[in-house]
Design an enzyme around this catalytic site. Structure first.
Site, short mmCIF file in Angstrom:
data_model
loop_
_atom_site.label_atom_id
_atom_site.label_comp_id
_atom_site.label_asym_id
_atom_site.label_seq_id
_atom_site.Cartn_x
_atom_site.Cartn_y
_atom_site.Cartn_z
N ASN A 262 0.83 -1.20 0.00
CA ASN A 262 0.00 0.00 0.00
C ASN A 262 0.87 1.25 0.00
O ASN A 262 2.10 1.18 -0.03
CB ASN A 262 -0.95 -0.04 1.21
CG ASN A 262 -2.29 0.58 0.90
OD1 ASN A 262 -2.36 1.61 0.24
ND2 ASN A 262 -3.36 -0.04 1.40
N HIS B 6 23.52 3.24 11.87
CA HIS B 6 24.76 4.00 12.03
C HIS B 6 25.37 3.67 13.38
O HIS B 6 24.65 3.44 14.36
CB HIS B 6 24.47 5.49 11.91
CG HIS B 6 23.86 5.87 10.60
ND1 HIS B 6 24.61 6.07 9.46
CD2 HIS B 6 22.56 6.04 10.23
CE1 HIS B 6 23.81 6.36 8.46
NE2 HIS B 6 22.55 6.35 8.89
N THR C 66 12.22 -5.62 16.06
CA THR C 66 13.65 -5.49 16.34
C THR C 66 14.38 -6.83 16.30
O THR C 66 15.60 -6.86 16.35
CB THR C 66 13.86 -4.88 17.73
OG1 THR C 66 13.30 -5.74 18.73
CG2 THR C 66 13.20 -3.51 17.84
N LYS C 67 13.62 -7.95 16.24
CA LYS C 67 14.24 -9.28 16.24
C LYS C 67 13.40 -10.22 15.40
O LYS C 67 12.27 -9.90 15.03
CB LYS C 67 14.36 -9.81 17.67
CG LYS C 67 13.04 -9.99 18.39
CD LYS C 67 13.23 -10.42 19.82
CE LYS C 67 11.87 -10.60 20.52
NZ LYS C 67 12.03 -10.96 21.94
N ALA D 201 -0.38 -3.63 13.40
CA ALA D 201 -0.13 -2.25 13.02
C ALA D 201 0.75 -1.52 14.03
O ALA D 201 0.65 -1.73 15.24
CB ALA D 201 -1.46 -1.51 12.86
N ASP E 26 19.96 -0.61 1.34
CA ASP E 26 21.39 -0.67 1.05
C ASP E 26 21.86 -2.12 1.06
O ASP E 26 22.69 -2.52 0.25
CB ASP E 26 22.16 0.16 2.08
CG ASP E 26 21.72 1.62 2.08
OD1 ASP E 26 22.51 2.47 1.63
OD2 ASP E 26 20.59 1.92 2.51
N ARG F 289 0.66 -14.97 19.91
CA ARG F 289 0.03 -16.29 19.86
C ARG F 289 0.30 -16.94 18.51
O ARG F 289 0.63 -16.25 17.54
CB ARG F 289 -1.48 -16.18 20.09
CG ARG F 289 -2.21 -15.36 19.02
CD ARG F 289 -3.70 -15.34 19.28
NE ARG F 289 -4.44 -14.56 18.30
CZ ARG F 289 -4.83 -15.00 17.11
NH1 ARG F 289 -4.53 -16.24 16.73
NH2 ARG F 289 -5.52 -14.23 16.29
#
Length: 203
Positions: free
Chosen positions: A87, A117, A167-168, A162, A95, A185
């Site tokens: 969407n 960075h 992060t993992k 949403a 990169d 779940r």
């Protein structure tokens, strides 16, 4: 202009590199021209849109459809499977490679990030950055406003709620959401009876 392999290798090799490597800005500018043309293409000219996607991205699968505008560092770092949909306002910091499996759906305002960075101020001052690939499995649904960070893999069939910050790694066949995103779940029998909250299929 095709992005030189030397530049691709620099961005995709583990470690810190400088984003002002000779020729990098010129190569990126050519990619951004393609992106501009795609974002300004007419909805009644699907053949041109398809040709531009083939020129811009590393791979574009059959019947994959992207709603403009798309934002990308490069475009040539992103590999699309077949029958994908994204969407409005997808951002690809590609990169390093972003790989998106067949039948994956991406909501509006999603950001997929391969680059960060260093914390060290001296390296940031010298335009240092690092890039790690992102892998989105087959038949994944990524909800509106999700951000996926460098090095993350999301397994097949999983749903990311949403506005999650991923992060993992997220395994296959689960529902996950939150900031940071956590598995809530597995996808189970109830999901084959109810499509949303307490609303049944066919009701």
């Amino acid at each position: 202009m095709t992005v030189p392999q030397e530049i691709l290798d620099i961005m995709r090799t583990p470690g810190v590199y400088s984003c002002d490597y000779p020729g990098m800005a010129e190569a990126q500018r050519e990619q951004l021209q393609l992106l501009y043309d795609f974002n300004n293409s007419r909805p009644d000219d699907p053949e041109r849109r398809q040709a531009l996607m083939k020129a811009l991205f590393a791979e574009i699968g059959d019947d994959t459809y992207l709603e403009p505008p798309v934002h990308a560092n490069w475009g040539c770092g992103t590999h699309w499977g077949n029958y994908c949909y994204a969407n409005f306002n997808l951002t690809l910091v590609d990169d390093a490679d972003i790989t998106i499996g067949d039948h994956t759906m991406i909501g509006p305002n999603v950001t997929l990030v391969t680059t960060g960075h260093p914390i060290r101020p001296d390296l940031r001052e010298k335009l240092g950055q690092y890039s790690e690939p992102v892998v989105i499995g087959r038949n994944v649904w990524i909800g509106a406003g999700v951000t996926v960070l460098p090095g993350v893999t999301i397994g097949d069939n999983s749903v990311i709620g949403a506005h999650s910050l991923v992060t993992k790694d997220i395994p296959a066949n689960v529902v996950a959401y939150g900031s940071p995103c956590e598995v809530v779940r597995p996808i189970g029998e109830r999901d084959y009876e109810f499509y949303w909250r307490d609303r049944r299929y066919g009701a």
